[in-house]
Design an enzyme around this catalytic site. Sequence first.
Site, short mmCIF file in Angstrom:
data_model
loop_
_atom_site.label_atom_id
_atom_site.label_comp_id
_atom_site.label_asym_id
_atom_site.label_seq_id
_atom_site.Cartn_x
_atom_site.Cartn_y
_atom_site.Cartn_z
N TYR A 48 33.99 87.42 -4.41
CA TYR A 48 34.70 86.38 -3.67
C TYR A 48 34.01 85.03 -3.86
O TYR A 48 32.97 84.74 -3.26
CB TYR A 48 34.77 86.73 -2.19
CG TYR A 48 35.34 88.11 -1.91
CD1 TYR A 48 36.23 88.72 -2.79
CD2 TYR A 48 34.96 88.82 -0.77
CE1 TYR A 48 36.75 89.98 -2.54
CE2 TYR A 48 35.48 90.08 -0.51
CZ TYR A 48 36.36 90.66 -1.40
OH TYR A 48 36.86 91.91 -1.15
N HIS A 56 32.82 98.66 -6.12
CA HIS A 56 33.97 97.75 -6.08
C HIS A 56 34.88 97.93 -7.30
O HIS A 56 34.53 97.53 -8.41
CB HIS A 56 33.47 96.30 -6.02
CG HIS A 56 34.51 95.33 -5.55
ND1 HIS A 56 34.26 93.97 -5.45
CD2 HIS A 56 35.80 95.49 -5.15
CE1 HIS A 56 35.34 93.37 -5.01
NE2 HIS A 56 36.29 94.27 -4.83
#
Length: 279
Positions: free
Chosen positions: A43, A110
């Site tokens: 992010y 992830h």
Amino acid sequence: MRMLGPLGLGTAPLAGVEPDAAHAAVEAALDAGINYFDTAPLYGAGAAERRLGEALAGVPRHSYVVSTKAGRRVVGDGVEYDFSAEGIKASVAESLSRLGVDRVDVVHLHDPDEHVEQALDEAYPVLDELRRQSVIGAVGIGMNSPEIPARFVRETDIDVVLIAGRYTLLDRSAADDLLTAAADRGVAVIAGGVFNSGILAGGSTYDYRPASPAIVTEVERLTKVCASYDVPLKAAAMRFPATHPAVTAVLIGCATAAEVRENAALWRHPLPAELWTAL
């Protein structure tokens, strides 16, 4: 594993706003009783982790829970997949530094869609060892599809799964196998992407593409049903995943303090039991 939820703040949007706005969003979450925060190196190439860490710097560490991710590592100004043992070690260390903490409550692998075997053989054992060392509190996996997480639930000793967009009012595919397996193994489930990228929150996209006519028609039906019970569709979309016994937390991404306050109020909106049958 420390308790997650029931409502958590997803911090991906914080990478796209000014630091002061990001800090205000985190403060609003704490004021609303939200003490679970999810982030990731992906992010903003580390920006969300840094802003979350700065906002929580003066907050007692025992009073909040943080999950981050590994397998998509910041390299230069970008992010690259790296599920190697050394890459995972380095990624966790870098996340701890950006967050300004010496331990993190959960680390999720992830999106290992194209790296499943390496994630199983190299990445998971590293996180397992860091868990034994109490550098991390729990091991998880975070993905947008349920099949691979279900495999991890069965083949490893992960503690938690973050599944995005696959247990919602529009897509319940995670219930077919993943949620059952998680419940059987005592693995906690975090539901993210509960608005399916916007269509259930007043937007026009479904899974990051323009919604099809069939999806739009279904959302119109859901909206009418909710209105008949005096419930905003957005409130029902937020709360629906929590009706499954395997789901322990729901993540909502917010960019501003106003969004946090709005979503916290919607989370508390009264929902009659009959609504779920009608939906």
